[in-house]
Write a protein that holds these residues in place. Structure first.
Motif, PDB file in Angstrom:
ATOM      1  N   GLU A 213       0.821  -1.208   0.000  1.00 37.28           N
ATOM      2  CA  GLU A 213       0.000   0.000   0.000  1.00 37.28           C
ATOM      3  C   GLU A 213       0.860   1.265   0.000  1.00 37.28           C
ATOM      4  O   GLU A 213       0.539   2.251  -0.669  1.00 37.28           O
ATOM      5  N   ILE A 214       1.964   1.224   0.738  1.00 39.97           N
ATOM      6  CA  ILE A 214       2.849   2.395   0.792  1.00 39.97           C
ATOM      7  C   ILE A 214       3.474   2.652  -0.574  1.00 39.97           C
ATOM      8  O   ILE A 214       3.522   3.786  -1.061  1.00 39.97           O
ATOM      9  N   LEU A 215       3.937   1.582  -1.224  1.00 40.07           N
ATOM     10  CA  LEU A 215       4.634   1.731  -2.500  1.00 40.07           C
ATOM     11  C   LEU A 215       3.694   2.038  -3.662  1.00 40.07           C
ATOM     12  O   LEU A 215       4.160   2.376  -4.760  1.00 40.07           O
ATOM     13  N   ARG A 216       2.400   1.914  -3.449  1.00 43.97           N
ATOM     14  CA  ARG A 216       1.448   2.303  -4.490  1.00 43.97           C
ATOM     15  C   ARG A 216       1.347   3.818  -4.634  1.00 43.97           C
ATOM     16  O   ARG A 216       0.825   4.310  -5.632  1.00 43.97           O
ATOM     17  N   GLN A 217       1.850   4.548  -3.645  1.00 44.36           N
ATOM     18  CA  GLN A 217       1.792   6.001  -3.710  1.00 44.36           C
ATOM     19  C   GLN A 217       2.870   6.501  -4.681  1.00 44.36           C
ATOM     20  O   GLN A 217       4.055   6.218  -4.508  1.00 44.36           O
ATOM     21  N   PRO A 218       2.473   7.269  -5.710  1.00 41.74           N
ATOM     22  CA  PRO A 218       3.465   7.756  -6.689  1.00 41.74           C
ATOM     23  C   PRO A 218       4.610   8.532  -6.044  1.00 41.74           C
ATOM     24  O   PRO A 218       5.769   8.397  -6.463  1.00 41.74           O
ATOM     25  N   ALA A 219       4.304   9.341  -5.027  1.00 42.18           N
ATOM     26  CA  ALA A 219       5.363  10.134  -4.387  1.00 42.18           C
ATOM     27  C   ALA A 219       6.429   9.235  -3.785  1.00 42.18           C
ATOM     28  O   ALA A 219       7.632   9.523  -3.874  1.00 42.18           O
ATOM     29  N   ALA A 344       4.971   9.707   6.358  1.00 46.36           N
ATOM     30  CA  ALA A 344       4.595   8.561   7.199  1.00 46.36           C
ATOM     31  C   ALA A 344       3.705   8.983   8.361  1.00 46.36           C
ATOM     32  O   ALA A 344       3.558  10.164   8.671  1.00 46.36           O
ATOM     33  N   SER A 345       3.109   7.982   8.994  1.00 43.85           N
ATOM     34  CA  SER A 345       2.385   8.174  10.259  1.00 43.85           C
ATOM     35  C   SER A 345       3.098   7.358  11.334  1.00 43.85           C
ATOM     36  O   SER A 345       4.004   6.576  11.047  1.00 43.85           O
ATOM     37  N   GLY A 350       8.238   2.938  10.713  1.00 45.66           N
ATOM     38  CA  GLY A 350       9.335   1.986  10.539  1.00 45.66           C
ATOM     39  C   GLY A 350       9.416   1.481   9.110  1.00 45.66           C
ATOM     40  O   GLY A 350      10.496   1.340   8.540  1.00 45.66           O
ATOM     41  N   ARG A 351       8.250   1.227   8.488  1.00 45.02           N
ATOM     42  CA  ARG A 351       8.234   0.724   7.120  1.00 45.02           C
ATOM     43  C   ARG A 351       8.633   1.808   6.120  1.00 45.02           C
ATOM     44  O   ARG A 351       9.332   1.512   5.140  1.00 45.02           O
ATOM     45  N   TYR A 352       8.187   3.045   6.341  1.00 42.59           N
ATOM     46  CA  TYR A 352       8.621   4.126   5.459  1.00 42.59           C
ATOM     47  C   TYR A 352      10.144   4.278   5.507  1.00 42.59           C
ATOM     48  O   TYR A 352      10.801   4.422   4.470  1.00 42.59           O
ATOM     49  N   ASN A 353      10.697   4.265   6.696  1.00 40.11           N
ATOM     50  CA  ASN A 353      12.149   4.399   6.824  1.00 40.11           C
ATOM     51  C   ASN A 353      12.875   3.166   6.303  1.00 40.11           C
ATOM     52  O   ASN A 353      14.015   3.260   5.839  1.00 40.11           O
ATOM     53  N   ALA A 354      12.210   2.005   6.358  1.00 40.76           N
ATOM     54  CA  ALA A 354      12.806   0.801   5.779  1.00 40.76           C
ATOM     55  C   ALA A 354      12.864   0.912   4.257  1.00 40.76           C
ATOM     56  O   ALA A 354      13.833   0.457   3.631  1.00 40.76           O
ATOM     57  N   ILE A 355      11.840   1.502   3.637  1.00 44.51           N
ATOM     58  CA  ILE A 355      11.868   1.722   2.190  1.00 44.51           C
ATOM     59  C   ILE A 355      13.013   2.661   1.829  1.00 44.51           C
ATOM     60  O   ILE A 355      13.746   2.443   0.853  1.00 44.51           O
ATOM     61  N   ASN A 356      13.183   3.711   2.616  1.00 41.91           N
ATOM     62  CA  ASN A 356      14.313   4.621   2.423  1.00 41.91           C
ATOM     63  C   ASN A 356      15.625   3.859   2.536  1.00 41.91           C
ATOM     64  O   ASN A 356      16.530   4.004   1.702  1.00 41.91           O
TER      65      ASN A 356
END
Length: 424
Positions: A213-219, A344-345, A350-356
């Motif tokens: 779901e996070i990676l579906r966001q174009p940004a 992120a929220s 943690g998952r947003y920073n893991a993608i980074n």
């Protein structure tokens, strides 16, 4: 104007603890960062292509563990995950200090990679839990400056201390790197033991979704691709491509390489607060445009140094490369982590920073491999050309990102509300 005093005064106690020992923690990393590939190639006798591939293991393993690490951070908190990573770091550095066979070095670098995979999302989640708003972007910039201070001082010491004809000098620096991991462990178990990075499960946390779901966001997609390219042509070269080019093509000494990291640190420490003041309230994507141009210039300087091997001009070129590159770093490091954490929220930080972190590790995987292959085949000009083209790609990606990112995450301040004044 942002000053060190006002910034420090605005920090909560936990934020001050986090910053207070950063430079000391990273001193050990600075001792080994510029010299690991030299250690593998010139001290242990592994060929340059194999040494580059071994170096990439850190990022390969980091990439593998980053995804699960981000999920564990959101579920159990950053402290537990960071402690496990630090134990792995201590074991890996200790083993690498005595590695005389490629297989042993590979195991050691795998253990180090485990820590790298969880430390980036872990510490970023910890920072985001402690500070917010404009202070968060400032914190990421100042933290980066302190990290480089420790690495730079370590690079100076390592440059004067290590000797390729004395393997025991390399053993010492890797053991010091292992011991430096005890400092953040003490902080996590002591003053920071009450900091929580995971939110209580709620309907919002379920709605936040997982990585898909996070990676579906174009940004997020454009930002992640930009981060990958930046790491490939930037930090992916600091442990492999840059030292190898400086030694094999520009033919400078290990002392010059160590001093170049000192120049890098000096520029970052001296300019970071000024840069933070200049970019505050500005679009972060526009800051990335400037950074891309600065980095392209730095790689052209290094390419020129390679045209004059084993000369004073080559040494000056290597030092100048790191100085200009450092200015670009002061523009990049406060912006990218701030964007991820503003998107992120608390339920998926943690998952947003893991993608980074995954984008970082991906670039770090490709960087040493590409550098090792190109330089091992004497494709020096091609190597520099790839780096410059990558810088131009960052500028194009920043333009695409600007069209898709919310204004708030792009560092644009909301306009002040007009006050209603009663007129009699």
């Amino acid at each position: 104007m942002i000053s060190a005093r006002t910034f420090w005064g605005a920090l909560p106690t936990e934020g001050r603890w986090l910053l207070s020992t950063v430079a000391i923690q990273t001193l050990g990393r600075g001792l080994t960062l510029p010299f690991t590939i030299i250690y593998l190639h010139e001290v242990r006798g592994f060929d340059l292509g194999l040494s580059g591939a071994l170096m990439s293991l850190i990022a390969v393993v980091g990439l593998i563990v980053t995804g699960p690490g981000g999920t564990l951070i959101d579920r159990f908190g950053a402290k537990a995950v960071l402690l496990a990573g630090l134990v792995s770091m201590i074991a890996g550095c200790t083993l690498l200090a005595f590695a005389t066979h490629p297989a042993v070095a590979a195991v050691a670098l795998v253990l180090i990679g485990v820590n790298f995979g969880v430390s980036w999302p872990g510490f970023n989640a910890l920072i985001a839990a402690v500070v917010s708003g404009d202070l968060r972007q400032q914190y990421f910039g100042v933290n980066f400056a302190l990290v480089n201070l420790g690495i730079g001082v370590g690079g100076i010491i390592g440059g004067f201390y290590v000797d390729v004809d004395s393997p025991e000098t390399f053993t010492v620096i890797f053991l010091i790197d292992a011991a430096s991991a005890l400092i953040p462990m003490a902080l996590l178990l002591g003053p920071l033991r009450h900091v929580r990075t995971q939110a209580e499960p709620t309907e919002e946390s379920v709605a936040a979704g997982g990585y898909r779901e996070i990676l579906r966001q174009p940004a997020v997609l454009w930002l992640t691709l930009l981060t990958f390219i930046a790491m490939f042509i930037g930090y992916g070269q600091m442990e492999a491509g840059f030292p190898a080019y400086a030694r094999q093509v520009a033919e400078v000494s290990t002392r010059v390489i160590g001093l170049s990291f000192a120049v890098n640190t000096a520029v970052i420490v001296l300019l970071q607060f000024t840069v933070l003041a200049k970019i505050s309230g500005k679009r972060r994507t526009r800051v990335m445009w400037v950074m891309a141009g600065v980095w392209a210039t730095s790689w052209l300087i290094l390419g020129a140094a390679g045209l004059l091997p084993d000369t004073l001009a080559a040494a000056i070129g290597v030092l100048a490369f790191m100085g200009v590159f450092a200015f670009g770093e002061t523009l990049l490091q406060p912006t990218v982590p701030a964007i991820y954490n503003d998107l992120a929220s608390d339920h998926n930080r943690g998952r947003y920073n893991a993608i980074n972190s995954a984008a970082f590790q991906g670039g770090a995987i490709a960087g040493p491999i590409a550098a090792g292959l190109l330089l091992d085949h004497d494709l020096d000009a091609v190597y520099i050309a790839v780096m410059v083209i990558g810088c131009l790609g960052i500028g194009a990606l920043a333009l695409a990102l600007e069209r898709r990112i919310p204004e708030s995450a792009n560092g644009v301040r909301a306009p002040e509300p007009e006050s209603d004044v009663a007129v009699e």
